[in-house]
Design an enzyme around this catalytic site. Sequence first.
Site, PDB file in Angstrom:
ATOM      1  N   ASP A 148       1.207  -1.304   0.212  1.00  0.00           N
ATOM      2  CA  ASP A 148      -0.116   0.160  -0.271  1.00  0.00           C
ATOM      3  C   ASP A 148       1.074   1.342   0.044  1.00  0.00           C
ATOM      4  OD1 ASP A 148      -1.830   2.449   0.232  1.00  0.00           O
ATOM      5  OD2 ASP A 148      -2.911   1.116   1.845  1.00  0.00           O
ATOM      6  N   HIS A 188      -9.049  -0.868  -7.981  1.00  0.00           N
ATOM      7  CA  HIS A 188      -8.776   0.414  -7.381  1.00  0.00           C
ATOM      8  C   HIS A 188      -7.836   1.123  -7.974  1.00  0.00           C
ATOM      9  CE1 HIS A 188      -8.055   2.053  -3.332  1.00  0.00           C
ATOM     10  NE2 HIS A 188      -7.195   2.277  -3.637  1.00  0.00           N
TER      11      HIS A 188
END
Length: 423
Positions: free
Chosen positions: A236, A330
């Site tokens: 991330d 995403h």
Amino acid sequence: MPHDPNDENDENTHGLSRRRLLTAAGTAGAAGLAVGAGAGFGAHALAATPAVRAATALTALGADRVPFHGAHQAGIVQPMQSRLVATAFDLTPGTARPGLVSLMKRWSAAAAAMAEGRTPPGLADDDVALDAGPSSLTVTFGFGASVFPKISATAPAALAALPAFPEDALDRSRSDGDLWVQVCADDALVTHHAMRTLQRLAAGAATVRWQMSGFSRSPGATAQPHTGRNLMGQIDGTNNPKPTDATFDARIFVPAKGDPQWMAGGSYAVFRRIRMLLDSWDQQSTDRQERVIGRRKGSGAPLSGGTETTAVDLDRQNADGSLAVAGDAHIRVATPDANQGAAMLRRGYSYHDGFRSDGAPDAGLLFTAFQADPLTGFVPVQRKLARGDALSVFIRHESSGLYAVPGGVPTPGGYVGQALLES
């Protein structure tokens, strides 16, 4: 005579000051500081001299320092530390501009001292981090929109309330706040001590509205990948803007001639508590999880090919003609290329606060994003994510806050927010 917590020569029953501990650690080497040869635990040894704690030599990790003073506040562009404590405060009834000035002076002086591993001034130290170094401690302060009427000031236009997003399930008691404080360090005791110190210094002027703690990968735990993983197992933060980017300052910091002037060199922080529906997520196959995100779970490489740092090829197709990175993946929906260049600097920490009444983990991401203007950073990206992000069904936004983070304190003697509070 009352104890002065700043007196470096004071060796009372609490032992050495933090500064003397750091100095001793630097001169004693790996063996630490010897306090009297032949010391023992017998009655004779105890009666001979008052006990003084030995200083423990600091590791490189413990000795690392991040300067408090500078053009920008610390805790924005620095590499993420392993621990976070974020707290919002509300001013107590009757606290106006003079009270906030006094508080920000106390807080700034304490933050500057603790960033150097020194005993914070203004109160007797609780000794929780007595033998710890600064451990890359940073303290970042922000002002919420609700504080401005209380100090007879006009809030910046960029602090306008965030719009309601379709997937929001916000708990307002754990959102917003007059003041926001982000404390980060590589030692959990150091973050606790720093935040507890700030809370004590706020007595009578501000009270805690909410507090949340998070964690990330410990420095040195693994060489690769350098980017952190969240609790979904995904790498991330790969596409975060970098200080070396030509557009970095323009995207993250308010310009010198920005509006209002007191925000020059500052930034706007969006803080969100995002619960991950881990039970549902863990039921998905790895292939499904990768398609939701658009990256390989193991390496972080985009499904369009390459390594973690390879630019995503949004046009690449699979052999069957389908998009390699799905239309609702995403990374496709969130990319600046799909949002007219909108970008923000994200600092995300995982949290796990036990289990909910339904047995599901109360866990997820404490998301902080810094940007020059949330109306051109966070807001357009979040609107697009809310409309078409495959990840949306696996997360819940449960608290939110937006804060003006003024520029830094260039030299000792100043305090955060001085340009606002003395205008």
